[in-house]
Motif scaffolding. Structure first.
Motif, PDB file in Angstrom:
ATOM      1  N   GLU A 119       0.800  -1.204   0.000  1.00  0.00           N
ATOM      2  CA  GLU A 119       0.000   0.000   0.000  1.00  0.00           C
ATOM      3  C   GLU A 119       0.845   1.271   0.000  1.00  0.00           C
ATOM      4  OE1 GLU A 119      -2.577  -0.316   3.346  1.00  0.00           O
ATOM      5  OE2 GLU A 119      -3.881  -1.818   2.406  1.00  0.00           O
ATOM      6  N   GLU A 120       2.173   1.139   0.077  1.00  0.00           N
ATOM      7  CA  GLU A 120       3.026   2.321   0.071  1.00  0.00           C
ATOM      8  C   GLU A 120       2.880   3.046  -1.262  1.00  0.00           C
ATOM      9  OE1 GLU A 120       7.622   3.542   1.229  1.00  0.00           O
ATOM     10  OE2 GLU A 120       7.050   1.451   0.952  1.00  0.00           O
ATOM     11  N   GLU A 121       2.660   4.328  -1.195  1.00  0.00           N
ATOM     12  CA  GLU A 121       2.355   5.117  -2.386  1.00  0.00           C
ATOM     13  C   GLU A 121       3.532   5.163  -3.356  1.00  0.00           C
ATOM     14  OE1 GLU A 121       0.824   9.638  -3.556  1.00  0.00           O
ATOM     15  OE2 GLU A 121       1.279   9.106  -1.473  1.00  0.00           O
ATOM     16  N   LYS A 122       3.207   4.961  -4.625  1.00  0.00           N
ATOM     17  CA  LYS A 122       4.215   5.044  -5.679  1.00  0.00           C
ATOM     18  C   LYS A 122       4.181   6.445  -6.285  1.00  0.00           C
ATOM     19  CE  LYS A 122       5.008   0.465  -5.735  1.00  0.00           C
ATOM     20  NZ  LYS A 122       6.285  -0.208  -5.525  1.00  0.00           N
ATOM     21  N   ASP A 140       8.928   5.724  -1.664  1.00  0.00           N
ATOM     22  CA  ASP A 140      10.036   6.411  -1.013  1.00  0.00           C
ATOM     23  C   ASP A 140      11.089   5.425  -0.501  1.00  0.00           C
ATOM     24  OD1 ASP A 140       8.790   8.793  -1.521  1.00  0.00           O
ATOM     25  OD2 ASP A 140       7.993   9.059   0.503  1.00  0.00           O
ATOM     26  N   SER A 141      10.613   4.298   0.033  1.00  0.00           N
ATOM     27  CA  SER A 141      11.558   3.300   0.549  1.00  0.00           C
ATOM     28  C   SER A 141      12.346   2.655  -0.585  1.00  0.00           C
ATOM     29  CB  SER A 141      10.822   2.232   1.364  1.00  0.00           C
ATOM     30  OG  SER A 141       9.886   1.537   0.561  1.00  0.00           O
ATOM     31  N   GLU A 142      11.701   2.427  -1.714  1.00  0.00           N
ATOM     32  CA  GLU A 142      12.409   1.880  -2.869  1.00  0.00           C
ATOM     33  C   GLU A 142      13.446   2.885  -3.385  1.00  0.00           C
ATOM     34  OE1 GLU A 142       9.149  -1.113  -4.948  1.00  0.00           O
ATOM     35  OE2 GLU A 142       8.914   1.065  -5.191  1.00  0.00           O
ATOM     36  N   ALA A 143      13.085   4.168  -3.370  1.00  0.00           N
ATOM     37  CA  ALA A 143      14.016   5.209  -3.805  1.00  0.00           C
ATOM     38  C   ALA A 143      15.249   5.236  -2.904  1.00  0.00           C
ATOM     39  CB  ALA A 143      13.322   6.566  -3.791  1.00  0.00           C
TER      40      ALA A 143
END
Length: 336
Positions: free
Chosen positions: A38-41, A77-80
């Motif tokens: 559900e983390e926003e992309k 944000d975490s992927e970034a």
């Protein structure tokens, strides 16, 4: 009988404890995955080191656009943050929209002639024997007899170009191109360049807005086209590491990057003009004074006619316009 019951109870308690631990573990995993899913992309610009990891990034994430070493991807944000730790990644930056300031509509000094800028720049002395490849990153360039375009590319994904006849919704890019490469055919507008090969990158929409990712992509596209000059007649007050990285890549290739200083007066010079390796152009009027609207600051390198000058706009119409946007292309070839 009591002892047997005790052993059986112990076994039952052990089983219940194990089952509980399993359920808790599954629950934790489920919660973690749910949060991750559900983390926003959001749209991010990712610039790699000479193409390193591009294929892996394209495999792992949703790539919206790709040009040269720059990718625009949809990530959280975490992927970034995770991508940013890769030693082969130069820059990871969240995309944002450039909202260009409105061009000035007031003519502070009335010139004796609408084409006073042509006399001021001695356009008749411009060389015409050498072809100069110039990329105009702007709102597109309408098809007119006065302006010849070698190649066009649309970077506005939501608005495809159905015909180049009217690809420029604002007339801004057409005006800029006319100051640079107008031939005087069917128009009184003559550009500063003698023999220019134009490459049009359409990034500004009908509201003169553009995501910074599109501008970055357009710069890398211009680099691929081996242009000698890049003209950017708009800007932003927001610093962008991705934009700086793209500009550096262009200047490292020996490309002259020219940008409008902006029309904010004493509020400061816009990026990319404010970067040290960009030729920042301010506006001067027919009286030889710096225009009131022209951005002031030590970052300004040169000034050129930008107040009450004749330019070509929508539908091939000649109009008297003002702004550092018009000054920049006039300085592009003269400063090369």
């Amino acid at each position: 009988m009591y002892k047997g019951f005790e052993k059986k109870s112990n076994r039952m308690v052990t089983c219940v404890c194990i089952a509980t631990l399993v359920i808790l573990q599954l629950g934790l995993c489920f919660d973690k995955n749910t949060v991750y899913a559900e983390e926003e992309k959001e749209s991010y610009i990712v610039i790699t080191n000479e193409g390193s990891n591009i294929e892996q990034l394209k495999k792992d994430y949703n790539v919206i656009a790709e040009n040269g070493d720059a990718l625009t991807v949809e990530i959280s944000d975490s992927e970034a943050a995770r991508i940013e730790t890769d030693k082969d990644i130069i820059c990871v930056e969240k995309d944002f929209t450039i909202d260009t300031e409105v061009e000035t509509g007031e003519d502070m000094v009335k010139p004796l002639s609408e084409i006073w800028n042509q006399d001021a720049l001695n356009m008749e002395d411009s060389p015409s024997d050498q072809i100069v490849k110039v990329a105009v990153i702007d709102s597109g360039i309408d098809v007119t007899d006065n302006i010849s375009v070698k190649e066009r590319k649309n970077f506005i994904k939501e608005t495809p170009v159905t015909t180049p006849l009217y690809e420029d919704f604002t007339g801004h890019g057409t005006s800029v191109a006319s100051m640079l490469a107008g031939s005087g055919t069917g128009s009184d507008v003559i550009g500063t360049g003698g023999n220019i090969e134009l490459y049009s990158a359409r990034v500004l929409d009908e509201n003169k807005q553009a995501p910074i990712s599109s501008v970055v992509e357009a710069i890398y596209w211009a680099i691929e086209k081996d242009v000698k000059v890049i003209n950017i007649s708009f800007g932003t007050q927001i610093y962008s590491e991705a934009l700086k990285t793209a500009i550096d890549a262009a200047t490292d290739k020996g490309i002259l990057v020219v940008a409008a200083a902006g029309n904010r007066g004493t509020e400061g010079v816009d990026y990319p003009a404010a970067f040290e390796n960009v030729l920042a152009v301010g506006s001067v009027n027919a009286a030889g004074s710096v225009s009131d609207f022209s951005a002031k600051g030590e970052e300004v390198d040169v000034i050129a006619p930008g107040e009450a000058v004749l330019a070509q706009a929508n539908f091939g119409e000649d109009l008297v316009l003002s702004g550092t946007s018009l000054a920049a292309p006039q300085a592009a070839i003269k400063s090369r």
